[in-house]
Design a protein around this motif. Structure first.
Motif, PDB file in Angstrom:
ATOM      1  N   LEU A 206      83.065  58.737  57.411  1.00 58.97           N
ATOM      2  CA  LEU A 206      83.699  57.471  57.750  1.00 58.97           C
ATOM      3  C   LEU A 206      82.785  56.321  57.344  1.00 58.97           C
ATOM      4  O   LEU A 206      83.213  55.369  56.692  1.00 58.97           O
ATOM      5  CB  LEU A 206      83.983  57.404  59.252  1.00 58.97           C
ATOM      6  CG  LEU A 206      84.537  56.073  59.755  1.00 58.97           C
ATOM      7  CD1 LEU A 206      85.580  56.324  60.815  1.00 58.97           C
ATOM      8  CD2 LEU A 206      83.441  55.189  60.300  1.00 58.97           C
ATOM      9  N   PHE A 207      81.525  56.415  57.717  1.00 58.73           N
ATOM     10  CA  PHE A 207      80.539  55.380  57.405  1.00 58.73           C
ATOM     11  C   PHE A 207      80.466  55.187  55.890  1.00 58.73           C
ATOM     12  O   PHE A 207      80.561  54.074  55.386  1.00 58.73           O
ATOM     13  CB  PHE A 207      79.179  55.809  57.971  1.00 58.73           C
ATOM     14  CG  PHE A 207      78.069  54.858  57.686  1.00 58.73           C
ATOM     15  CD1 PHE A 207      77.831  53.785  58.519  1.00 58.73           C
ATOM     16  CD2 PHE A 207      77.245  55.040  56.581  1.00 58.73           C
ATOM     17  CE1 PHE A 207      76.794  52.905  58.256  1.00 58.73           C
ATOM     18  CE2 PHE A 207      76.215  54.163  56.313  1.00 58.73           C
ATOM     19  CZ  PHE A 207      75.986  53.091  57.146  1.00 58.73           C
ATOM     20  N   SER A 208      80.329  56.273  55.163  1.00 60.26           N
ATOM     21  CA  SER A 208      80.187  56.220  53.712  1.00 60.26           C
ATOM     22  C   SER A 208      81.415  55.603  53.047  1.00 60.26           C
ATOM     23  O   SER A 208      81.292  54.728  52.185  1.00 60.26           O
ATOM     24  CB  SER A 208      79.941  57.633  53.181  1.00 60.26           C
ATOM     25  OG  SER A 208      79.880  57.638  51.790  1.00 60.26           O
ATOM     26  N   ASP A 209      82.595  56.050  53.434  1.00 66.19           N
ATOM     27  CA  ASP A 209      83.808  55.516  52.823  1.00 66.19           C
ATOM     28  C   ASP A 209      84.048  54.055  53.197  1.00 66.19           C
ATOM     29  O   ASP A 209      84.473  53.265  52.346  1.00 66.19           O
ATOM     30  CB  ASP A 209      85.031  56.361  53.192  1.00 66.19           C
ATOM     31  CG  ASP A 209      85.194  57.573  52.298  1.00 66.19           C
ATOM     32  OD1 ASP A 209      84.412  57.729  51.333  1.00 66.19           O
ATOM     33  OD2 ASP A 209      86.109  58.379  52.566  1.00 66.19           O
ATOM     34  N   ALA A 210      83.800  53.668  54.424  1.00 64.16           N
ATOM     35  CA  ALA A 210      83.991  52.269  54.817  1.00 64.16           C
ATOM     36  C   ALA A 210      83.067  51.365  54.006  1.00 64.16           C
ATOM     37  O   ALA A 210      83.471  50.284  53.561  1.00 64.16           O
ATOM     38  CB  ALA A 210      83.761  52.090  56.312  1.00 64.16           C
ATOM     39  N   VAL A 211      81.841  51.794  53.783  1.00 66.51           N
ATOM     40  CA  VAL A 211      80.907  51.018  52.965  1.00 66.51           C
ATOM     41  C   VAL A 211      81.429  50.926  51.533  1.00 66.51           C
ATOM     42  O   VAL A 211      81.473  49.834  50.941  1.00 66.51           O
ATOM     43  CB  VAL A 211      79.491  51.631  53.003  1.00 66.51           C
ATOM     44  CG1 VAL A 211      78.587  50.998  51.946  1.00 66.51           C
ATOM     45  CG2 VAL A 211      78.876  51.471  54.392  1.00 66.51           C
ATOM     46  N   ARG A 212      81.849  52.041  50.954  1.00 64.89           N
ATOM     47  CA  ARG A 212      82.321  52.028  49.558  1.00 64.89           C
ATOM     48  C   ARG A 212      83.595  51.205  49.397  1.00 64.89           C
ATOM     49  O   ARG A 212      83.763  50.521  48.383  1.00 64.89           O
ATOM     50  CB  ARG A 212      82.516  53.447  49.048  1.00 64.89           C
ATOM     51  CG  ARG A 212      81.173  54.134  48.827  1.00 64.89           C
ATOM     52  CD  ARG A 212      81.332  55.458  48.182  1.00 64.89           C
ATOM     53  NE  ARG A 212      81.948  56.379  49.143  1.00 64.89           N
ATOM     54  CZ  ARG A 212      82.042  57.678  48.958  1.00 64.89           C
ATOM     55  NH1 ARG A 212      81.585  58.228  47.854  1.00 64.89           N
ATOM     56  NH2 ARG A 212      82.593  58.442  49.871  1.00 64.89           N
ATOM     57  N   PHE A 213      84.493  51.245  50.363  1.00 62.36           N
ATOM     58  CA  PHE A 213      85.697  50.429  50.267  1.00 62.36           C
ATOM     59  C   PHE A 213      85.376  48.935  50.432  1.00 62.36           C
ATOM     60  O   PHE A 213      86.126  48.086  49.983  1.00 62.36           O
ATOM     61  CB  PHE A 213      86.748  50.864  51.290  1.00 62.36           C
ATOM     62  CG  PHE A 213      87.638  51.959  50.804  1.00 62.36           C
ATOM     63  CD1 PHE A 213      88.715  51.680  49.974  1.00 62.36           C
ATOM     64  CD2 PHE A 213      87.411  53.273  51.152  1.00 62.36           C
ATOM     65  CE1 PHE A 213      89.545  52.687  49.507  1.00 62.36           C
ATOM     66  CE2 PHE A 213      88.230  54.291  50.696  1.00 62.36           C
ATOM     67  CZ  PHE A 213      89.303  54.001  49.863  1.00 62.36           C
ATOM     68  N   SER A 214      84.257  48.606  51.041  1.00 59.57           N
ATOM     69  CA  SER A 214      83.854  47.221  51.218  1.00 59.57           C
ATOM     70  C   SER A 214      83.159  46.649  49.983  1.00 59.57           C
ATOM     71  O   SER A 214      83.372  45.500  49.612  1.00 59.57           O
ATOM     72  CB  SER A 214      82.908  47.128  52.428  1.00 59.57           C
ATOM     73  OG  SER A 214      82.489  45.821  52.647  1.00 59.57           O
ATOM     74  N   LEU A 215      82.315  47.445  49.352  1.00 59.57           N
ATOM     75  CA  LEU A 215      81.427  46.961  48.288  1.00 59.57           C
ATOM     76  C   LEU A 215      82.095  46.204  47.140  1.00 59.57           C
ATOM     77  O   LEU A 215      81.517  45.226  46.663  1.00 59.57           O
ATOM     78  CB  LEU A 215      80.595  48.108  47.725  1.00 59.57           C
ATOM     79  CG  LEU A 215      79.479  48.619  48.633  1.00 59.57           C
ATOM     80  CD1 LEU A 215      78.726  49.756  47.947  1.00 59.57           C
ATOM     81  CD2 LEU A 215      78.522  47.516  49.031  1.00 59.57           C
ATOM     82  N   PRO A 216      83.258  46.579  46.661  1.00 64.01           N
ATOM     83  CA  PRO A 216      83.796  45.837  45.516  1.00 64.01           C
ATOM     84  C   PRO A 216      84.070  44.365  45.779  1.00 64.01           C
ATOM     85  O   PRO A 216      84.069  43.567  44.845  1.00 64.01           O
ATOM     86  CB  PRO A 216      85.101  46.573  45.192  1.00 64.01           C
ATOM     87  CG  PRO A 216      84.896  47.948  45.713  1.00 64.01           C
ATOM     88  CD  PRO A 216      84.066  47.765  46.958  1.00 64.01           C
ATOM     89  N   THR A 217      84.286  43.979  47.010  1.00 62.87           N
ATOM     90  CA  THR A 217      84.637  42.582  47.297  1.00 62.87           C
ATOM     91  C   THR A 217      83.753  41.917  48.348  1.00 62.87           C
ATOM     92  O   THR A 217      83.560  40.710  48.310  1.00 62.87           O
ATOM     93  CB  THR A 217      86.101  42.481  47.782  1.00 62.87           C
ATOM     94  OG1 THR A 217      86.245  43.272  48.965  1.00 62.87           O
ATOM     95  CG2 THR A 217      87.072  42.957  46.716  1.00 62.87           C
TER      96      THR A 217
END
Length: 191
Positions: free
Chosen positions: A81-92
């Motif tokens: 969850l932590f990893s995916d939430a970070v990756r979904f945030s990074l582009p913007t």
């Protein structure tokens, strides 16, 4: 959510970026950082560098992180969850508070979904916020300045930890103290 569905619950950068770029022409309520980031993504800039360059801590990533919490609600560990939430945030939204807010909202949704799936019919706001602050707290290296006057340094994790105490106060009273703008330090605790 559509990208997670297409990826069978996994983050796929190419799919996510393509969906962001396709969304822009019909986007409503899009923030400055998202518009700037998606324009850069459309030009082919790397997804994991665009948001870092912009450095936004707006609430755009938090607004789209609920599906991440749903996908990972029953995982044995919060690490995916932590990893995916970070990756979904990074582009913007790669500013510390922007990323931490995406993790916080995904963690809250996961905690609540897990409790509901186990048959819980009520929950402790303090227990929820303990889980949320443990998930997002390590992402902040320093407090951020509030946008309300007078400006003062505040931690997102401390504002989230205060939420249970705010529940006995009127929303107008709390929002006068915290504000509720697009800055994730304001809007995520308000939500």
């Amino acid at each position: 959510a559509e990208s997670l569905i297409a990826g069978h619950g996994a983050f796929d950068a190419d799919d996510f970026v393509a969906r962001l770029v396709a969304w822009i022409p019909s986007a409503r309520g899009i923030g400055r950082a998202t518009r700037e980031a998606v324009s850069a993504l459309a030009r082919g800039e790397p997804w994991d560098e665009v948001g870092v360059r912009i450095g936004s801590s707006g609430n755009g990533a938090a607004m789209r992180s609920a599906p991440v919490g749903l996908v990972h609600a029953l995982d044995p560990s919060p690490a995916p969850l932590f990893s995916d939430a970070v990756r979904f945030s990074l582009p913007t939204h790669a500013g510390e508070v922007g990323v931490a807010s995406a993790v916080a909202l995904a963690a809250a949704v996961a905690w609540l979904a897990r409790a509901g799936a186990s048959g819980e019919t009520s929950f402790s706001p303090a227990e929820l916020m303990t889980f949320v602050t443990a998930a997002c707290g390590p992402l902040e290296s320093a407090p951020s300045l509030t946008r309300s006057t007078p400006q003062r340094p505040e931690w997102l994790r401390e504002r989230l930890a205060a939420v249970p105490a705010w529940l006995d106060r009127s929303p107008d009273d709390v929002f006068a103290e915290t504000w509720t703008g697009a800055f994730a330090l304001e809007s995520v605790p308000a939500a």
